[in-house]
Design a protein around this motif. Sequence first.
Motif: not given
Length: 425
Positions: A36-41, A43-44
């Motif tokens: 993954f590139d984005d920790p928010s992704n 997390e979702d």
Amino acid sequence: MSNNFKKGTICVQGGYSPKAGEPRVLPIYQSVTYKFDDPSNLEDLFSLQAVGHLYSRISNPTVAGFEERFAQLQGGIGAVATSSGQAAILYSIINICKSGDHIIASSSLYGGTVNLFKVHLKNLGIEVSFVSPEASKEEILSAAKENTKAIYGETIGNPELNILDFEKFAETAKILKVPFIVDNTVASPYLCNPFEHGANIVIHSTTKYADGHAQSIGGIVVDGGNFDWSNGKFEDFTTPDPSYHGLVYTEAFKEAAYITKLRVTIARDFGACLSPFNAYITNLGLETLHLRIERHSQNALSLAKWLEKHPKVKWVNYPYLETSKEYEKAKKYLNGGGSGLLTFGLDTDIEGTKRFQRALKLISLAVTLGDTRSCILHPATTTHSQLSEKELEGAGVTTDLLRISIGIEDIEDIIKDVEQALEAV
């Protein structure tokens, strides 16, 4: 792929639609995890606010392709694949039952299922009442309790080969406001769609006809999306789940509440997942299911008719024999064939039965069914040997019963092998 396609087409092309330049055949994603590139992704994904793969115990692209094809083929809205058929059975129950709950099951079940129900579910605090598949609706209702959470049966009982009276069991489940769970392994998705006859959850041991080549153990739970989980009897679906920050499954996932909860709680925490490799192999098997199951059924019927005429054969049981008491139900619920299992008894003692098995050359002595190769076993001393005399009677297993899983070999060779083996009796 649309469910409007015929089953043969779904067998070949369902579940995977590659884009330009992608592999034409569903590849093996033999990976535990994903980048993954984005920790928010990420997390979702963990909070079920996004769709994707985060860990292969929960989902994997190869397994997902197989699950989608199987769901399309069986006519469900979603599916979760498991490491074995036994795991699928267990998951289907514990997704809705906990200690203190109760289910009703047909007594005509595979021996391993009976043992799971009477021993291990009991140890988990889940009580099971077995009823005869011939029981009336009133008799089934009399077995119900306030804490009854499901009714369970097999489309084609293994090895009694009784055809489940879907209408009777489905109507009873509706009266009790509980889901009707059906093991459709022996019939396969090609010969029967239990959802069309009132089932709510369908399970399979994909080890059998789905794989078809005795190479990959697996199981699957398919959700029909046709049960009201908000009817007041299933609070785990309608109250906040603290493990997902108060998410309510019926609100967040609507008709897919059952299969989503199974994936993100039961599969996540118990971990009996299907490996990507086994999903790949079984998915290849599905491509020829529609061809194989027709040949299995044709061969089984031909052998059954031949056995009926042999003087050393005491009785024969195959649902598509016109002389079978199951024939009318078979025509009603099965799509043109009775699958590949048949049972029969020889006019001899147990030693004569063993001599017959030893004399077979083409048909193997093996513990499986649904294979391209024919095999035989004696359930009373093998798959159902852990059952009591009363339980054997309930399952339709007599001491003289032999079960043959008819393969797709040339039927003349199968008959010749049985004929020469009968000389040993």
